[in-house]
Design a protein around this motif. Structure first.
Motif, PDB file in Angstrom:
ATOM      1  N   THR A   1       0.846  -1.184   0.000  1.00  0.00           N
ATOM      2  CA  THR A   1       0.000   0.000   0.000  1.00  0.00           C
ATOM      3  C   THR A   1       0.881   1.232   0.000  1.00  0.00           C
ATOM      4  OG1 THR A   1      -0.080   0.030   2.403  1.00  0.00           O
ATOM      5  CG2 THR A   1      -1.796  -1.200   1.262  1.00  0.00           C
TER       6      THR A   1
ATOM      7  N   SER B   1      -9.883  13.843  -6.398  1.00  0.00           N
ATOM      8  CA  SER B   1     -10.682  12.926  -7.210  1.00  0.00           C
ATOM      9  C   SER B   1     -11.334  11.833  -6.375  1.00  0.00           C
ATOM     10  CB  SER B   1      -9.797  12.284  -8.287  1.00  0.00           C
ATOM     11  OG  SER B   1      -8.758  11.537  -7.679  1.00  0.00           O
TER      12      SER B   1
ATOM     13  N   ASP C   1     -16.654   3.030  -7.522  1.00  0.00           N
ATOM     14  CA  ASP C   1     -15.783   4.067  -8.057  1.00  0.00           C
ATOM     15  C   ASP C   1     -15.173   4.919  -6.949  1.00  0.00           C
ATOM     16  OD1 ASP C   1     -14.896   5.574 -10.577  1.00  0.00           O
ATOM     17  OD2 ASP C   1     -15.843   7.165  -9.402  1.00  0.00           O
TER      18      ASP C   1
ATOM     19  N   GLY D   1     -12.211   3.457  -5.426  1.00  0.00           N
ATOM     20  CA  GLY D   1     -11.073   3.228  -6.306  1.00  0.00           C
ATOM     21  C   GLY D   1     -11.127   1.906  -7.049  1.00  0.00           C
TER      22      GLY D   1
ATOM     23  N   ARG E   1     -12.200   0.411 -10.061  1.00  0.00           N
ATOM     24  CA  ARG E   1     -12.651   0.950 -11.336  1.00  0.00           C
ATOM     25  C   ARG E   1     -12.239   0.046 -12.481  1.00  0.00           C
ATOM     26  NH1 ARG E   1     -10.092   6.454  -9.154  1.00  0.00           N
ATOM     27  NH2 ARG E   1     -11.886   7.237  -7.975  1.00  0.00           N
TER      28      ARG E   1
ATOM     29  N   ALA F   1      -8.584  -0.496 -14.121  1.00  0.00           N
ATOM     30  CA  ALA F   1      -7.686   0.318 -13.300  1.00  0.00           C
ATOM     31  C   ALA F   1      -7.006  -0.567 -12.253  1.00  0.00           C
ATOM     32  CB  ALA F   1      -8.456   1.435 -12.599  1.00  0.00           C
ATOM     33  N   MET F   2      -5.745  -0.269 -11.980  1.00  0.00           N
ATOM     34  CA  MET F   2      -5.034  -0.958 -10.915  1.00  0.00           C
ATOM     35  C   MET F   2      -5.649  -0.563  -9.566  1.00  0.00           C
ATOM     36  SD  MET F   2      -2.228  -2.631 -12.195  1.00  0.00           S
ATOM     37  CE  MET F   2      -0.887  -2.514 -11.013  1.00  0.00           C
ATOM     38  N   TRP F   3      -5.661  -1.502  -8.658  1.00  0.00           N
ATOM     39  CA  TRP F   3      -6.074  -1.192  -7.288  1.00  0.00           C
ATOM     40  C   TRP F   3      -4.988  -1.672  -6.347  1.00  0.00           C
ATOM     41  CZ3 TRP F   3      -6.626  -3.055  -2.451  1.00  0.00           C
ATOM     42  CH2 TRP F   3      -7.381  -2.298  -1.552  1.00  0.00           C
ATOM     43  N   PRO F   4      -4.581  -0.882  -5.372  1.00  0.00           N
ATOM     44  CA  PRO F   4      -5.071   0.457  -5.066  1.00  0.00           C
ATOM     45  C   PRO F   4      -4.437   1.519  -5.942  1.00  0.00           C
ATOM     46  CG  PRO F   4      -3.398  -0.191  -3.480  1.00  0.00           C
ATOM     47  CD  PRO F   4      -3.607  -1.379  -4.383  1.00  0.00           C
ATOM     48  N   GLU F   5      -5.237   2.523  -6.330  1.00  0.00           N
ATOM     49  CA  GLU F   5      -4.703   3.661  -7.055  1.00  0.00           C
ATOM     50  C   GLU F   5      -3.959   4.596  -6.086  1.00  0.00           C
ATOM     51  OE1 GLU F   5      -8.215   5.224  -8.921  1.00  0.00           O
ATOM     52  OE2 GLU F   5      -7.916   4.001 -10.713  1.00  0.00           O
ATOM     53  N   ALA F   6      -3.182   5.494  -6.666  1.00  0.00           N
ATOM     54  CA  ALA F   6      -2.327   6.352  -5.839  1.00  0.00           C
ATOM     55  C   ALA F   6      -3.120   7.256  -4.915  1.00  0.00           C
ATOM     56  CB  ALA F   6      -1.419   7.190  -6.736  1.00  0.00           C
ATOM     57  N   ASP F   7      -4.381   7.571  -5.275  1.00  0.00           N
ATOM     58  CA  ASP F   7      -5.150   8.489  -4.445  1.00  0.00           C
ATOM     59  C   ASP F   7      -5.920   7.794  -3.330  1.00  0.00           C
ATOM     60  OD1 ASP F   7      -6.917   7.226  -6.087  1.00  0.00           O
ATOM     61  OD2 ASP F   7      -7.881   9.041  -6.860  1.00  0.00           O
TER      62      ASP F   7
END
Length: 455
Positions: free
Chosen positions: A10, A18, A251, A254, A256, A259-265
């Motif tokens: 993580t 976002s 969404d 994160g 999505r 999309a990779m999980w976890p995203e940076a945000d």
């Protein structure tokens, strides 16, 4: 075949605009709902992967869009599907409908034998049933399409069936009357066919779909890598009308499409909490599944299952690929008449049929034994995993015409062994299946007899 796994680490970053910030309770609630919504897809993909995407695996059947038959009834060695039946040798096809439809051929068979092609979308909804109940036993060629397909239908197609997802499962069940009937079942299975539409119609194939790095999945990865798997599968499962809230919920966590999980945000605290929710909610679903007593309201069409996300998840956990009630009714015995759990280590049990209480069916019925912890068939010295209606002539009857079945670990003795359904030395459950149940079974006029504990 390419496979991929995602890094489990993580990243502790400040939340970006976002992804709105949530309190822990909000995140926990949102992740719980997201897990319940996506759990059937991931559970379904586990079987699809083992059957069609893991060539070196013990449960591999064949490539995508290939119909493969298993010319035997299931045994305890078959572990890719929980709570399998052992009455109907299976044929399987895992559909990838992104590029073009697939034509499945059902051969004509004799009128007294049951068969069906259960078509299951990625969400585990039962979309259609080519076969005995819907089409009769005359056979035919069925065109199975992906969502929104608009091509030309060639001559010779009996029905066009649109699947709502581009990944889907097809399960063919062919009734087996007795061990001596297996050669006839093999003959029927040999006539099941599947072909891409272009090959069936003799026309050029369309452009190949984008290549997919199919994510590895296992029971362990469903825990440690759950959210990346859920995100990966969204690309194959357009949302149903009414799923908008669930998709927005995914969404904001994160999760999505593509999309990779976890995203940076996504903060490290949120990632850790979402992983924790996987464990707690899986237990909640498992507990819900353990309370199920029959299948009449837990499997069905997309319309029937609309919005019933916990029911769908519990059904996938307790008996994935169960039939819609019009096709088969399942009675789940996990407790005796006194509401005590069935336990093969300490208990002996009976189930009694009178001529009036035999299950009312237009096809056949069966009672199958399962160990409760693993949900698989039970290994036993006589290799008997069920008792069904084709066996009636060989079952011992009382002077009153009653048939008393014995559910226990040890043999009830030579005189009663014909009526013995061997149990494990642990807690267990049994499932009574009524194929093509009659109205009396569906409207409550027939009640399944209870399982009684012997003193």
């Amino acid at each position: 075949m390419k496979r991929r796994t995602f890094l489990q680490g993580t990243t502790a970053l400040v939340l970006l605009p976002s992804l709105p910030a949530f309190g822990q309770d909000d995140i926990r609630a949102a992740a719980r709902e997201a897990y319940i919504y996506t759990y059937p897809m991931v559970k379904n993909y586990l079987t699809m992967y083992q059957y069609a995407l893991e060539p070196d695996g013990s449960q591999y059947k064949g490539p995508l869009n290939t119909l493969v038959s298993i010319a035997r009834a299931y045994t305890p060695d078959d572990t890719a599907i929980i709570t399998p039946n052992s009455d109907t040798p299976y044929s399987f096809i895992v559909f990838d409908l992104r590029a073009e439809p697939v034509v499945v051929t059902m051969p004509p068979i004799e009128e007294k034998r049951y068969y069906s092609l259960q078509l299951i979308d990625l969400y585990t909804n039962n979309v259609d049933y080519p076969g005995t109940r819907v089409d009769g036993n005359g056979g035919g060629d069925f065109l199975i399409t992906g969502p929104g397909w608009k091509g030309d239908v060639p001559k010779g197609i009996k029905r066009v069936i649109e699947m709502p997802t581009t990944l889907a499962m097809g399960i063919v069940r062919t009734q087996l009357f007795s061990p001596a009937d297996l050669d006839k079942v093999k003959e029927i299975q040999a006539a099941y066919k599947a072909a891409l539409l272009s090959a069936y119609a003799g026309m050029p194939a369309p452009a190949a779909p984008p290549s997919v790095d199919w994510m590895a999945v296992s029971n362990e990865l469903m825990v440690t890598n759950y959210w990346p798997l859920a995100a990966f599968l969204l690309q194959f499962a357009p949302p149903y009308p009414g799923d908008e809230v669930q998709r927005k919920n995914l969404d904001k966590l994160g999760v999505r499409e593509r999309a990779m999980w976890p995203e940076a945000d996504l903060s490290s605290d949120t990632v850790a909490l979402m992983k924790e929710v996987v464990i707690t909610t899986e237990k909640e679903i498992r507990d819900e599944a353990a309370r199920l007593t029959d299948s009449s309201k837990i499997f069905g069409t997309p319309e029937f299952m609309k919005g019933r996300f916990m029911v769908r998840a519990a059904a996938a956990q307790g008996g994935i690929y169960g039939n819609s009630v019009q096709e088969a009714l399942y009675v789940i015995y996990a407790f005796d008449e006194q509401k005590a759990p069935l336990d093969g280590k300490t208990g002996r049990y009976t189930l009694t049929f009178t001529p009036e209480t035999l299950p009312p069916v237009d096809a056949f019925w069966s009672l199958t034994m399962y160990d409760r912890p693993k949900q698989f068939l039970v290994d036993n010295p006589i290799n008997r995993y069920l008792i069904n209606s084709p066996m009636l002539a060989g079952l011992k009857k009382s002077d009153k015409g009653e048939i008393v079945l014995h559910l226990q670990h040890e043999s009830p003795g030579p005189e009663l062994e014909s009526n013995w359904l061997p149990a494990p030395t642990e807690i267990f459950y049994a499932v009574m299946r009524l194929y093509l149940p009659r109205a009396a079974a569906l409207d409550g006029r027939w009640a399944p007899p209870p399982i009684e504990a012997l003193s």
